[in-house]
Design a protein around this motif. Sequence first.
Motif: not given
Length: 105
Positions: A34-43, A70-79
């Motif tokens: 549906q869209q070109r850009d996406l932000q993924i919150d990984c917290s 595609l941007d990953l934000t706030d990666l958890s320590q586990n990830l």
Amino acid sequence: MEIQPPQPTLRLPADCSIAGIRAVYELIRNLLSQQRDLQIDCSAVDKADVTSVQLLLSATRTADEQGGRLDLTDLSQNLRTTLQRAGVPSSAISERAGAEQSETK
């Protein structure tokens, strides 16, 4: 000065292991169609394995091939640990410190 609208954000669930990755795949696939850009919150990611790594790398590549980002934000320590153990260089993913950041031009 042009202000860029914020990217749509998807918050990953706690379980991004093989047991729960199918639902995550469907969410990402639908949003990228549906869209070109996406932000993924990984917290919130508590469980991650090689399937999580494969999906996030593939989604990043798909967004890039579609001319998006595609941007990953706030990666958890586990990830973060799972990505390191899988040998994924930080250059392979686009990580931002937080969803509250926005770019201005």
